[in-house]
Design a protein around this motif. Structure first.
Motif, PDB file in Angstrom:
ATOM      1  N   LEU A  59       0.783  -1.231   0.000  1.00  0.00           N
ATOM      2  CA  LEU A  59       0.000   0.000   0.000  1.00  0.00           C
ATOM      3  C   LEU A  59       0.822   1.292   0.000  1.00  0.00           C
ATOM      4  O   LEU A  59       0.299   2.343  -0.374  1.00  0.00           O
ATOM      5  CB  LEU A  59      -0.956   0.003   1.195  1.00  0.00           C
ATOM      6  CG  LEU A  59      -1.974  -1.138   1.208  1.00  0.00           C
ATOM      7  CD1 LEU A  59      -2.817  -1.088   2.476  1.00  0.00           C
ATOM      8  CD2 LEU A  59      -2.871  -1.074  -0.018  1.00  0.00           C
ATOM      9  N   SER A  70       0.910   3.492  -3.243  1.00  0.00           N
ATOM     10  CA  SER A  70      -0.344   4.177  -3.579  1.00  0.00           C
ATOM     11  C   SER A  70      -0.744   5.234  -2.557  1.00  0.00           C
ATOM     12  O   SER A  70      -1.353   6.246  -2.906  1.00  0.00           O
ATOM     13  CB  SER A  70      -1.484   3.166  -3.683  1.00  0.00           C
ATOM     14  OG  SER A  70      -1.214   2.221  -4.678  1.00  0.00           O
ATOM     15  N   LEU A  71      -0.443   4.994  -1.279  1.00  0.00           N
ATOM     16  CA  LEU A  71      -0.932   5.888  -0.228  1.00  0.00           C
ATOM     17  C   LEU A  71       0.114   6.877   0.283  1.00  0.00           C
ATOM     18  O   LEU A  71      -0.197   7.697   1.144  1.00  0.00           O
ATOM     19  CB  LEU A  71      -1.481   5.057   0.939  1.00  0.00           C
ATOM     20  CG  LEU A  71      -2.679   4.165   0.606  1.00  0.00           C
ATOM     21  CD1 LEU A  71      -3.115   3.360   1.825  1.00  0.00           C
ATOM     22  CD2 LEU A  71      -3.843   4.987   0.080  1.00  0.00           C
TER      23      LEU A  71
END
Length: 179
Positions: free
Chosen positions: A93, A96-97
């Motif tokens: 993640l 993307s984050l």
């Protein structure tokens, strides 16, 4: 009282009719009991949530390892906003984050037996409760009294379970594709 029989004849039984009539009349004249008092509807009260304990800010490196329940957990901190967001599954993640770091302090970590955290030595250490405890270990290690969580898939359930156990420390939950 008369009524027709199956064979076409007539049947009379005035005694039976009088008995039924007297029973009906006595039931109609009997004293009535008042209806029971209505049961009051319970008013739900929200559970009492104690404020998060005051902690002194902990200065830790922007990236490193901390002690989890069953080994070392790798973490990476992006950004330096006032609100802290914890995100399990850094390996998946973080790419993307990471832009959330422009507004928040985002703490990515790899849970036990995943990514850059320790490898599995004992399969008995791979438990749901252990994953919940590791999330709390991350929060304590970074010294954040209240955090928001972003949980993806299985880790959405881990985040929800953690928030249920630590409501005073949970600020927000974002559950992505929860199981």
């Amino acid at each position: 009282m008369r009524w027709r029989m199956a064979d076409g004849g007539w049947q009379t039984n005035s005694g039976r009719a009088i008995c039924l009539l007297s029973l009906a009349m006595s039931a109609a004249c009997a004293p009535t009991t008042p209806p029971p008092a209505p049961i009051p509807t319970p008013v739900p009260t929200p559970p009492r949530v104690e404020p998060a304990p005051a902690t002194t800010p902990v200065r830790i490196a922007r990236e490193g390892m901390i002690d989890g329940g069953a080994g070392k957990l790798w973490y990476h901190i992006a950004g330096s906003g006032a609100d802290t967001v914890i995100v399990p599954l850094a390996t998946w993640l973080a790419p993307s984050l990471s832009p959330l770091g422009g507004r928040y302090t985002v703490v990515f970590y790899d849970p036990r037996h995943r990514g850059r955290s320790h490898t599995m030595v004992d399969s008995m250490a791979a438990t749901f409760d252990g994953d919940v405890a590791d999330l709390e270990s991350i929060r304590v290690a970074i010294g954040a009294p209240r955090v928001s969580l972003i949980g993806y898939d299985y880790y959405a359930a881990v985040a929800a379970a953690w928030a249920a156990l630590h409501p005073q420390a949970a600020k927000r939950l974002v559950l992505l594709s929860p199981i």
